[in-house]
Design an enzyme around this catalytic site. Structure first.
Site, PDB file in Angstrom:
ATOM      1  CB  ALA A   5      -0.939  -0.007   1.208  1.00 14.38           C
ATOM      2  CE1 TYR A   6       6.115   5.210   2.215  1.00  9.06           C
ATOM      3  CE2 TYR A   6       7.439   3.568   1.065  1.00  9.06           C
ATOM      4  CZ  TYR A   6       7.305   4.827   1.620  1.00  9.06           C
ATOM      5  OH  TYR A   6       8.370   5.709   1.575  1.00  9.06           O
ATOM      6  CB  SER A   7       4.954   0.300  -3.090  1.00  6.73           C
ATOM      7  OG  SER A   7       6.004  -0.124  -2.255  1.00  6.73           O
ATOM      8  CB  SER A  31       0.692   5.949  -1.147  1.00  6.43           C
ATOM      9  OG  SER A  31       1.895   5.663  -0.448  1.00  6.43           O
TER      10      SER A  31
END
Length: 254
Positions: A159-161, A163
């Site tokens: 999810a971080y990637s 974003s």
């Protein structure tokens, strides 16, 4: 002559880590720097003091990102600080650095965590960029701090990637939009960088992390801040819409 003399810069999330190193380097190059922070006032004041001790100019801007009205709050503090520091509302350099990590296994990811990551890492930079264009003269610089995880898989950061991938797309499309104004827009993507976390004091962890890149050492925030300073300068006037790998060769593979 300092390369950024007479310029103004905003570095979001500049109370620590890469943001702090970037703010310090831009100030050394002559820029008046807006030091943005969300909640760690003491760390932000330490960044400000470090800049002023070296003879630089800076001011603080507080705004929590990822909440309703975040860009309005930040922009109001920015313009007020610019007026006081320089006598006019003009921003030459925007560094979208502030972000939050995920560190959540895919099976534990929730919509709430996902929404938070998108709000801080993608939505806020998009609308902050939109807003500051009204006070950015031609020839400005926009630099987005991405991640090497856009090219290196880590399931716990999916999810971080995502974003940060959105942030990279901001660079791509705004670069085309703003080219006629000679405003460059680029993404700088670090690898593992010492952020002061206790994990960096564990010898076994340090050895593992150092061996992930070509230079076999852990990056310091200054390693990335120096790359940002180059892109903020006139020397980088012919670079736009690009992904700059600042991971020390992590993406080269074993």
């Amino acid at each position: 002559m300092k390369r950024l003399a007479g310029k103004t810069a905003l570095v979001t999330g500049s109370s620590r880590g890469i943001g702090r190193a970037t703010a310090l380097r831009l100030a050394r190059e002559g820029a008046t720097v807006a030091v943005h922070y969300a909640d760690n006032a003491d760390a932000a004041k330490a960044t400000l003091a470090a800049i002023e001790e070296e003879g630089g100019r800076a001011f603080l801007v507080r705004a929590e990102l990822g909440v309703p009205g975040d860009v309005d709050t930040l922009f109001q503090g920015l313009t007020a600080g610019l007026r006081e520091a320089t006598g006019k509302e003009e921003l030459n350099i925007l560094v979208n650095n502030a972000g939050v990590m995920g560190g959540v296994k895919p099976e534990d990811l929730t919509p709430e965590i996902f929404d938070r990551l998108i709000a801080v890492n993608a939505k806020a930079p998009l609308f902050l960029t939109q807003r500051v264009l009204s006070i950015m003269p031609d020839g400005g610089r926009i630099i987005n701090i991405g991640t090497g995880l856009l090219r290196y898989a880590n399931p716990d950061e999916v999810a971080y990637s995502m974003s940060k991938g959105a942030l990279d797309q901001i660079s791509l499309h705004f670069a085309r939009l703003l080219g006629p104004r000679n405003i460059t827009v680029n993404t700088v993507s670090p690898g593992i960088t010492n952020n002061g976390s206790p994990i960096f004091d564990v010898p076994e962890a340090r050895e593992f992390m150092a061996n992930m890149n070509a230079f076999k050492r852990i990056a310091e925030p200054e390693d990335v801040g120096d790359v940002v300073a180059f892109l903020a300068s006139d020397d980088a006037r012919w670079i736009t819409g690009t992904f700059v790998d600042a991971s020390g060769g992590t993406l080269l593979g074993g």
